[in-house]
Scaffold this motif. Sequence first.
Motif, short mmCIF file in Angstrom:
data_model
loop_
_atom_site.label_atom_id
_atom_site.label_comp_id
_atom_site.label_asym_id
_atom_site.label_seq_id
_atom_site.Cartn_x
_atom_site.Cartn_y
_atom_site.Cartn_z
N ASP A 101 73.99 5.36 41.85
CA ASP A 101 72.92 5.40 41.32
C ASP A 101 72.27 3.62 40.85
O ASP A 101 72.77 2.89 41.12
CB ASP A 101 72.77 6.37 39.78
CG ASP A 101 71.30 6.59 39.65
OD1 ASP A 101 70.61 7.27 40.62
OD2 ASP A 101 70.77 6.81 38.49
N THR A 144 68.15 7.66 50.78
CA THR A 144 66.69 7.13 50.02
C THR A 144 65.51 6.87 49.82
O THR A 144 64.03 7.72 50.01
CB THR A 144 67.56 7.06 47.98
OG1 THR A 144 68.47 7.80 48.21
CG2 THR A 144 65.80 7.64 47.13
N SER A 197 63.34 -5.42 35.88
CA SER A 197 62.61 -4.89 34.54
C SER A 197 62.12 -5.83 33.98
O SER A 197 61.82 -5.89 32.59
CB SER A 197 64.43 -4.73 33.77
OG SER A 197 64.97 -5.04 33.92
P1 NDP Z 1 69.38 0.39 41.67
O1 NDP Z 1 70.05 -0.52 39.88
O2 NDP Z 1 69.64 -0.65 42.47
O3 NDP Z 1 67.88 -0.43 41.34
C1 NDP Z 1 66.39 -0.48 39.96
C2 NDP Z 1 65.76 -1.46 40.29
O4 NDP Z 1 64.56 -0.28 39.13
C3 NDP Z 1 66.34 -2.46 40.20
O5 NDP Z 1 64.98 -3.43 40.15
C4 NDP Z 1 65.83 -2.49 37.69
O6 NDP Z 1 65.47 -3.68 37.42
C5 NDP Z 1 64.63 -1.59 37.84
N1 NDP Z 1 64.76 -0.31 36.26
C6 NDP Z 1 66.21 -0.55 36.01
N2 NDP Z 1 66.02 0.46 34.52
C7 NDP Z 1 65.03 -0.15 34.29
C8 NDP Z 1 63.64 -0.33 33.11
N3 NDP Z 1 63.97 0.48 32.79
N4 NDP Z 1 62.28 -0.77 33.37
C9 NDP Z 1 61.97 -1.41 34.37
N5 NDP Z 1 62.72 -1.10 36.20
C10 NDP Z 1 64.02 -1.04 35.49
O7 NDP Z 1 68.28 1.73 41.26
P2 NDP Z 1 68.31 2.82 42.87
O8 NDP Z 1 67.53 2.19 43.80
O9 NDP Z 1 69.56 3.29 43.25
O10 NDP Z 1 67.65 3.89 42.04
C11 NDP Z 1 66.36 3.66 41.72
C12 NDP Z 1 66.14 4.71 40.66
O11 NDP Z 1 66.09 5.79 42.19
C13 NDP Z 1 66.67 5.23 39.76
O12 NDP Z 1 65.81 6.54 39.14
C14 NDP Z 1 67.75 5.97 40.57
O13 NDP Z 1 68.20 7.87 39.82
C15 NDP Z 1 66.54 7.06 41.50
N6 NDP Z 1 67.52 7.57 42.88
C16 NDP Z 1 68.59 7.23 43.26
C17 NDP Z 1 69.14 7.25 44.46
C18 NDP Z 1 69.80 6.47 45.34
O14 NDP Z 1 70.59 6.71 46.03
N7 NDP Z 1 70.13 4.71 44.97
C19 NDP Z 1 69.02 8.49 45.30
C20 NDP Z 1 67.85 9.03 43.98
C21 NDP Z 1 67.64 8.90 43.20
P3 NDP Z 1 66.74 -4.74 36.96
O15 NDP Z 1 67.41 -5.19 38.24
O16 NDP Z 1 65.84 -5.78 36.16
O17 NDP Z 1 67.83 -3.70 36.57
#
Ligand code: NDP
Length: 388
Positions: A101, A144, A197
């Motif tokens: 995740d 996803t 973020s």
């Molecule tokens: P990653 O860690 O690959 O990417 C997360 C992204 O979101 C990064 O760009 C990160 O930026 C940004 N981010 C994280 N926290 C924050 C915040 N508080 N405010 C703004 N931006 C933020 O994660 P995923 O792409 O895997 O996951 C993204 C979403 O999808 C989550 O909600 C996860 O639960 C959901 N999800 C993921 C799945 C998967 O297969 N991976 C399956 C189903 C749902 P930065 O680099 O600055 O932290």
Amino acid sequence: MDDQGQIQVNRGFRIEMSSAIGPYKGGLRFHPSVNLGILKFLAFEQVFKNALTTLPMGGGKGGSDFNPKGKSDMEVMRFCQSFMAELFRHIGPDTDVPAGDIGVGAREIGYLFGMYKKLRNEFTGVLTGKSLNWGGSLIRPEATGYGSVYFAAEMLATKGQTLEGKTCLVSGSGNVAQHTLEKLIELGAKPVTCSDSSGYIFDPEGIDRDKLAFLMTLKNVRRGRVKEFAEKFPTAAYTPVDPAEEFNPLWNHKADCAFPSATQNEINAVDAKHLVDNGIIMVCEGANMPTVPAGIDIFIEHRLLYGPGKAANAGGVSVSGLEMTQNSMRLAWTREEVDNRLRMIMKSIHHTCLAAAEQYGTPGNYMNGANIAGFVKVVDAMLDQGVV
Ligand code: NDP
């Protein structure tokens, strides 16, 4: 132990929420914001999401407040090993199968799996999201994001529309966002934003294949910030975002579709209003619970096509389920076979949501449809299995 030899202490969790229809299943998140409450809501949502996939998976979630950002590979490895030294006694291929995740990608899954194998002396499908050459499934990294776009295409089809030519707002730049961008480009849409973020990129010319390739190297190899995207491509503008502000300017651009794909609560009521005012016709949630309840009310009141995360982002866990199947059979399907199955599953989830929404008197309401269909399946299984 960090690279300076200092001991650091983090807290880890695993929530095993329901095993009514299969082993507990859900991701591990490494992010400083992780706490018990966040993991409980994610595990609760996961139960119903997994029920919608048609595959036999219960629901769980886990993680730690460990922040992999800025850590060396060796620091990440030592943390993963410490985490697994406690987790291994609770999980197993027929008990609880964690996945990645936020903050947990192929690197972390590798270190976690290595430690599990060492402690248990067995090579089993105890984690999903593994690398291809030791038990991973093709299409799992893409699943996803691709699944979210397949779901979006199904929603648009109910209105006789396609993604071709649609301007799309995408948030995030991690796993989900990258593969959402990839599939949108493939289907002829024009994605114009991405974020991390710290801030977001707006590129009115559209993020094309070349720009996406740069973003993927920036994020996955160099582990850099999206700000660099605007330094590389003159058509793009970078805007820093302060989460304490009243609204996020990323959601305040003229567009057709929105794909929130970063994190929870990233669309508040003001953002939702901006999306409606800017002519958005569809919101498809790649992230888990990215829209606050007041924002969802605004989407439903204005009759947007609104695909809630537990349906729209179920493609990831679906292909995790397919990875478990391949591990059990000790064989690997082709890319085409997994992608076809993913497409069929997303189609089926879309149909199930619409049918349940109709049956319970709220036609077209995907949120009610997803909640009701997932809930009924789990509750029926619990009743069948008696009070145990
Ligand atoms: P990653 O860690 O690959 O990417 C997360 C992204 O979101 C990064 O760009 C990160 O930026 C940004 N981010 C994280 N926290 C924050 C915040 N508080 N405010 C703004 N931006 C933020 O994660 P995923 O792409 O895997 O996951 C993204 C979403 O999808 C989550 O909600 C996860 O639960 C959901 N999800 C993921 C799945 C998967 O297969 N991976 C399956 C189903 C749902 P930065 O680099 O600055 O932290």
